[in-house]
Design an enzyme around this catalytic site. Sequence first.
Site, PDB file in Angstrom:
ATOM      1  N   ASP A 107      22.372  62.673 -60.793  1.00 40.62           N
ATOM      2  CA  ASP A 107      21.368  63.674 -60.430  1.00 40.62           C
ATOM      3  C   ASP A 107      20.053  63.420 -61.181  1.00 40.62           C
ATOM      4  O   ASP A 107      20.054  62.867 -62.279  1.00 40.62           O
ATOM      5  CB  ASP A 107      21.919  65.068 -60.774  1.00 40.62           C
ATOM      6  CG  ASP A 107      21.186  66.164 -60.019  1.00 40.62           C
ATOM      7  OD1 ASP A 107      20.433  65.858 -59.068  1.00 40.62           O
ATOM      8  OD2 ASP A 107      21.366  67.339 -60.385  1.00 40.62           O
ATOM      9  N   HIS A 141      14.850  57.639 -55.911  1.00 44.33           N
ATOM     10  CA  HIS A 141      16.139  57.141 -55.385  1.00 44.33           C
ATOM     11  C   HIS A 141      16.206  55.617 -55.535  1.00 44.33           C
ATOM     12  O   HIS A 141      17.258  55.058 -55.844  1.00 44.33           O
ATOM     13  CB  HIS A 141      16.309  57.544 -53.917  1.00 44.33           C
ATOM     14  CG  HIS A 141      16.386  59.036 -53.713  1.00 44.33           C
ATOM     15  ND1 HIS A 141      17.233  59.836 -54.448  1.00 44.33           N
ATOM     16  CD2 HIS A 141      15.714  59.878 -52.873  1.00 44.33           C
ATOM     17  CE1 HIS A 141      17.092  61.099 -54.059  1.00 44.33           C
ATOM     18  NE2 HIS A 141      16.169  61.155 -53.110  1.00 44.33           N
ATOM     19  N   LEU A 186      36.998  45.903 -60.898  1.00 42.07           N
ATOM     20  CA  LEU A 186      36.441  47.262 -60.949  1.00 42.07           C
ATOM     21  C   LEU A 186      36.266  47.767 -59.526  1.00 42.07           C
ATOM     22  O   LEU A 186      35.795  47.025 -58.658  1.00 42.07           O
ATOM     23  CB  LEU A 186      35.069  47.198 -61.662  1.00 42.07           C
ATOM     24  CG  LEU A 186      34.125  48.384 -61.527  1.00 42.07           C
ATOM     25  CD1 LEU A 186      34.669  49.598 -62.292  1.00 42.07           C
ATOM     26  CD2 LEU A 186      32.736  48.028 -62.099  1.00 42.07           C
TER      27      LEU A 186
END
Length: 237
Positions: A15, A32, A126
């Site tokens: 966020d 973003h 991962l």
Amino acid sequence: MKFKTIPAHIGVIMDGNGRWAERQGKKRTEGHREGAKAIDRLLDVALEHKIKAVSLYAFSTENWKRPITEVNAIFNLLIEFIDSRLEDIQKKGIRIQHSGNLNKLSTKVKQKINTAVEATKKNKKLTANFCLNYGGQEEILSSFQRLQKDRIHKKISLDKPVSPKEFEKYLYTYPLPPVDLLIRTAGEQRVSNFLLWQIAYAEFFFTNTLWPDFDRDSLEEALHFFESRKRKFGGLS
Ligand code: IPE
Ligand code: IPE
Ligand code: MG
């Protein structure tokens, strides 16, 4: 830095992209874009610490409430992210997973996600689980519905109790383990419909750092916090 215990699965509510941009007099979209770079950094540090899975909250089922221009910008950045990083992700042994409802997404976005998932499905180091058009409530409802459909198909009675183990197989995040550590950036201390089932016993780490500024030190601070927690899972020790 070395840690005694490492979370197997970290959830990240990324966020503060908008605030990061606004503070610099830039458009929210720029925030973003910068946020995507923070994802690269996070994956690299996660690999170093041998973390097995990270779930990244990239777009919620509620984010459709935003102006369509911002929504489109986020999806275009995702396409750009996959196009520019897939090769590198592949080389690093990262597996891409998607959690969320694909139905509402454009054909192009769906195709990109499917390509990335397919291309990396054998990678084991991962898992980077991109939560896109993801909502914890939607996930639980949709999982339960799929479970019921399967039972009807297999002629199993709907009266038979559902065990958590059986139910979890239908979650978007399957086969990822429960979330050990939940990180939320940008100072908010709420869950915003993220991985509601999976965070049942997660440790929560909140930081004021805005997502685009989240770096190695930020992750290591969160890992240090995690290492210092005494987890009891309802027991006494
Ligand atoms: C998080 O940053 C990214 C998404 C929700 C897609 P925000 O866009 O929510 O940033 P703030 O909260 O407005 O600063
Ligand atoms: C949560 O952030 C969703 C993502 C990070 C994708 P929001 O910015 O949408 O959450 P709220 O609205 O502040 O709770
Ligand atoms: Mg926000």
